[in-house]
Design a protein around this motif. Structure first.
Motif, PDB file in Angstrom:
ATOM      1  N   UNK A 110      79.615  15.709  90.208  1.00 21.04           N
ATOM      2  CA  UNK A 110      79.505  15.117  90.679  1.00 21.04           C
ATOM      3  C   UNK A 110      80.746  14.677  91.255  1.00 21.04           C
ATOM      4  N   UNK A 111      81.770  14.989  92.235  1.00 26.18           N
ATOM      5  CA  UNK A 111      82.985  15.437  91.706  1.00 26.18           C
ATOM      6  C   UNK A 111      83.678  14.076  93.080  1.00 26.18           C
ATOM      7  N   UNK A 112      84.931  13.673  93.323  1.00 20.01           N
ATOM      8  CA  UNK A 112      84.984  13.129  94.439  1.00 20.01           C
ATOM      9  C   UNK A 112      86.156  13.866  95.289  1.00 20.01           C
ATOM     10  N   UNK A 113      86.129  14.169  96.618  1.00 20.83           N
ATOM     11  CA  UNK A 113      87.604  15.436  97.153  1.00 20.83           C
ATOM     12  C   UNK A 113      88.014  14.007  97.839  1.00 20.83           C
ATOM     13  N   UNK A 119      88.427  16.001  92.010  1.00 24.59           N
ATOM     14  CA  UNK A 119      88.395  15.583  90.055  1.00 24.59           C
ATOM     15  C   UNK A 119      86.444  15.046  90.046  1.00 24.59           C
ATOM     16  N   UNK A 120      86.185  15.183  89.247  1.00 22.33           N
ATOM     17  CA  UNK A 120      84.577  15.190  88.717  1.00 22.33           C
ATOM     18  C   UNK A 120      84.103  15.337  87.348  1.00 22.33           C
ATOM     19  N   UNK A 121      82.781  15.112  87.241  1.00 18.91           N
ATOM     20  CA  UNK A 121      82.781  15.409  86.285  1.00 18.91           C
ATOM     21  C   UNK A 121      81.485  16.589  86.647  1.00 18.91           C
ATOM     22  N   UNK A 122      80.796  17.455  85.070  1.00 21.52           N
ATOM     23  CA  UNK A 122      79.983  18.482  85.718  1.00 21.52           C
ATOM     24  C   UNK A 122      79.447  18.307  83.955  1.00 21.52           C
ATOM     25  N   UNK A 123      77.329  17.949  83.748  1.00 20.59           N
ATOM     26  CA  UNK A 123      76.858  18.217  82.249  1.00 20.59           C
ATOM     27  C   UNK A 123      76.388  20.280  82.859  1.00 20.59           C
ATOM     28  N   UNK A 129      80.443  18.590  77.954  1.00 20.71           N
ATOM     29  CA  UNK A 129      80.415  17.513  79.027  1.00 20.71           C
ATOM     30  C   UNK A 129      82.219  17.597  79.967  1.00 20.71           C
ATOM     31  N   UNK A 130      81.718  17.883  80.930  1.00 12.35           N
ATOM     32  CA  UNK A 130      83.107  19.094  82.173  1.00 12.35           C
ATOM     33  C   UNK A 130      83.716  18.138  82.615  1.00 12.35           C
ATOM     34  N   UNK A 131      84.965  18.225  82.279  1.00 13.45           N
ATOM     35  CA  UNK A 131      85.772  17.142  83.793  1.00 13.45           C
ATOM     36  C   UNK A 131      86.306  18.440  84.442  1.00 13.45           C
ATOM     37  N   UNK A 132      86.472  18.485  85.547  1.00 16.22           N
ATOM     38  CA  UNK A 132      86.581  19.679  87.001  1.00 16.22           C
ATOM     39  C   UNK A 132      87.652  18.954  87.491  1.00 16.22           C
TER      40      UNK A 132
END
Length: 255
Positions: A194-197, A207-211, A226-229
């Motif tokens: 899930x990203x907010x851009x 910027x977002x979160x990836x599993x 658990x990844x911060x992108x």
């Protein structure tokens, strides 16, 4: 709303099936993913693809390619990527990989606001062999991988995607291995994020979160990353005939 529901349901079904095929050795690990993705339009139909990604303790990749824009909704790309992956030797990612690749990207609008993007990517992975799980040698192995990614993007403010508008995206990619060297690990991994851009002229920041659900080196072992992108997407046009709208170059560039 129905498309979003089907998209999320599709992802959950694959994750559920994957969970049913694995056993009990599960590890959770934090991660950070930084990426830069660029597209340089050199003519009406052709653009150059380049991207760089770095995930500490996991991988570094440089990917390049040529894209052909069949229509505003369909683009094909073929190219080559070089990777360094874990394990580390003397503090550096040490396992080398050569990866010819190609893809087709389809995009279309959903209603007045949202854009749906589907990508099919093929990787031919030529990798150094590991012995005992973490010892490199001079042998190489090769196999194929197919990747299916779907993405839904829509504006957080206003009625449509565009410059100086924040947006939200829901994404899922599933990756399958195949070839003579693949014995049991046909399901490679699943990525949901899930990203907010925010979109500027010729540039987007996300910027977002990836599993990341990643199959281990032996049956029954998996890792949840658990990844911060943080990704930057950059679109340039150096063609003689400037494209009136470079938005597609920004909307449909994903790792």
């Amino acid at each position: 709303m129905n498309v979003r529901f089907l998209f999320c349901s599709f992802s959950l079904v694959y994750l559920t099936l994957a969970e049913g095929q694995i056993s009990k050795d599960i590890e959770h690990s934090p991660a950070i993913w930084g990426g830069y993705i660029s597209s340089v339009r050199v003519s009406e139909k052709v653009s150059v693809w380049n991207d760089l990604h770095y995930v500490p303790n996991s991988f570094f990749i440089y990917r390049t390619g040529l894209s052909w824009h069949f229509t505003p909704q369909v683009t094909g790309t073929a190219g080559y990527a070089f990777l360094n992956t874990s394990p580390r030797t003397n503090g550096l990612l040490a396992r080398s990989e050569h990866r010819p690749w190609m893809q087709l990207v389809f995009n279309f609008k959903i209603g007045a606001r949202a854009v749906f993007n589907h990508r099919i990517r093929y990787d031919y992975r030529i990798r150094q062999v590991l012995r005992g799980g973490d010892i490199l040698n001079d042998e190489w192995t090769a196999y194929h991988r197919l990747r299916f990614m779907s993405s839904l993007r829509f504006p957080l403010l206003g009625s449509q995607l565009g410059d100086y508008n924040p947006f939200f995206s829901i994404n899922n990619e599933i990756l399958f291995n195949f070839g003579d060297n693949i014995i049991w690990n046909y399901f490679d991994q699943n990525r949901s994020w899930l990203n907010i851009g925010y979109q500027f002229p010729g540039l987007t920041l996300q910027l977002g979160y990836m599993l990341r659900w990643v199959q281990g080196s032996v049956p029954g072992r998996i890792t949840y990353y658990h990844t911060a992108v943080f990704w930057v997407t950059h679109a340039l046009d150096v063609s003689k005939k400037k494209e009136k709208n470079m938005e597609n170059e920004l909307l449909h560039r994903e790792p």
